[in-house]
Design a protein around this motif. Sequence first.
Motif, PDB file in Angstrom:
ATOM      1  N   THR A   4      37.939  46.431  48.252  1.00  0.00           N
ATOM      2  CA  THR A   4      36.559  45.620  48.788  1.00  0.00           C
ATOM      3  C   THR A   4      36.609  44.315  48.264  1.00  0.00           C
ATOM      4  N   VAL A   5      35.884  43.623  48.735  1.00  0.00           N
ATOM      5  CA  VAL A   5      35.725  42.205  48.128  1.00  0.00           C
ATOM      6  C   VAL A   5      34.343  41.653  47.776  1.00  0.00           C
ATOM      7  N   GLY A   6      33.914  41.511  46.568  1.00  0.00           N
ATOM      8  CA  GLY A   6      32.689  41.205  45.985  1.00  0.00           C
ATOM      9  C   GLY A   6      32.967  40.036  45.272  1.00  0.00           C
ATOM     10  N   ASP A   7      32.115  39.782  44.353  1.00  0.00           N
ATOM     11  CA  ASP A   7      32.265  38.751  43.061  1.00  0.00           C
ATOM     12  C   ASP A   7      33.442  39.072  42.333  1.00  0.00           C
ATOM     13  N   MET A   8      34.123  37.955  42.093  1.00  0.00           N
ATOM     14  CA  MET A   8      35.408  38.181  40.788  1.00  0.00           C
ATOM     15  C   MET A   8      34.711  38.794  39.511  1.00  0.00           C
ATOM     16  N   SER A   9      33.510  38.766  39.256  1.00  0.00           N
ATOM     17  CA  SER A   9      32.963  39.275  38.077  1.00  0.00           C
ATOM     18  C   SER A   9      32.705  40.626  38.189  1.00  0.00           C
ATOM     19  N   CYS A  10      32.858  41.277  39.110  1.00  0.00           N
ATOM     20  CA  CYS A  10      32.432  42.845  39.066  1.00  0.00           C
ATOM     21  C   CYS A  10      33.130  43.419  40.149  1.00  0.00           C
ATOM     22  N   THR A  11      34.232  43.006  40.714  1.00  0.00           N
ATOM     23  CA  THR A  11      35.059  43.609  41.672  1.00  0.00           C
ATOM     24  C   THR A  11      36.499  43.873  41.041  1.00  0.00           C
ATOM     25  N   GLY A  12      36.873  45.160  41.106  1.00  0.00           N
ATOM     26  CA  GLY A  12      38.040  45.202  40.392  1.00  0.00           C
ATOM     27  C   GLY A  12      39.270  45.388  41.548  1.00  0.00           C
ATOM     28  N   ALA A  13      40.479  45.188  41.029  1.00  0.00           N
ATOM     29  CA  ALA A  13      41.611  45.674  41.699  1.00  0.00           C
ATOM     30  C   ALA A  13      42.210  46.976  41.582  1.00  0.00           C
ATOM     31  N   VAL A  14      42.978  47.068  42.560  1.00  0.00           N
ATOM     32  CA  VAL A  14      43.677  48.828  42.236  1.00  0.00           C
ATOM     33  C   VAL A  14      45.260  48.379  42.240  1.00  0.00           C
ATOM     34  N   LEU A  15      45.997  49.071  41.585  1.00  0.00           N
ATOM     35  CA  LEU A  15      47.413  48.960  41.387  1.00  0.00           C
ATOM     36  C   LEU A  15      47.823  49.832  42.647  1.00  0.00           C
ATOM     37  N   SER A  16      48.513  48.671  43.335  1.00  0.00           N
ATOM     38  CA  SER A  16      49.225  49.181  44.778  1.00  0.00           C
ATOM     39  C   SER A  16      50.360  48.305  45.117  1.00  0.00           C
TER      40      SER A  16
END
Length: 313
Positions: free
Chosen positions: A258-270
Amino acid sequence: MTITTTARPATTTGTLPLLDALESEAVHVIREVVAELERPVLLFSGGKDSMVMLHLAVKAFAPAPVPFPVLHVDTGHNFPEVLAFRDRVVERLRLRLEVASVQDWIDDGRLRERPDGTRNPLQTRPLLDAIATHRFDAVFGGGRRDEEKARAKERIFSLRDEFGQWDPRNQRPELWNLYNGRHRPGEHVRVFPLSNWTELDVWRYVAREGVELPGLYYAHEREVFERDGMLLAPGPWSAPRTPAEAATLRTETVRYRTVGDMSCTGAVLSGAASVDDVLAEVAATRVTERGATRADDRLSEAAMEDRKKEGYF
């Protein structure tokens, strides 16, 4: 609270395959709004759900242009590549883009920065101000019921009062695909054409229709650090706060669900670098994208519902 998702069969028990049925319903909803209401607008961030909504709107009115503008509530903390993608799409489709800037509200004192640094919860007031200024009476949103328990409560047509607030007890029946868009002056309707879609449905549709998405939805190398069990990308608004967080800084192959703020959006290992790879990954997951990667939804057990009652998407 973790919400699990279950893959559905590719066909329905009716006469239409599942994706065709979902597309037909969404196109019907979009056309119904344009027929019933005077000044609709589509919330558009450049993310996967808003891109699918825009694709559906294009199909709903082709060969005519999309008959309403798009609105982005810009927090100022967005991923730069997503903003660049947004602008390319707007130019290609010759859309009218309205931008409500959280930074403008902070600069003139109407909003204050949060202690945790995230601006995602600050979007409500600029959104409501933009709706009032442009007199929008219908606002298309990309919310889906599988994302979060508060969104599961909402109907496809969701009435908002003169203050932009949502009352979950004041829901209108939607029997036989009949939608009620009537509202008093000052009120407006939020409309969710993707309500009955799942994350997997969205990706199946992206694959079938060839919908273009920002590259960060696919596996790429990115510098990340750990915070509260999430992988955040360092930047002007999401730098490590403690030596312990700084010690976790490393380069990983990740993607964003999902795409939100850089300050609250986490990435997943993939390692999912293509649409087919992402489809296989999403089909196997047991956690919703917001539950896994959005820190703003972890502020409290009812964080999303509280924000929606105040006027959030």
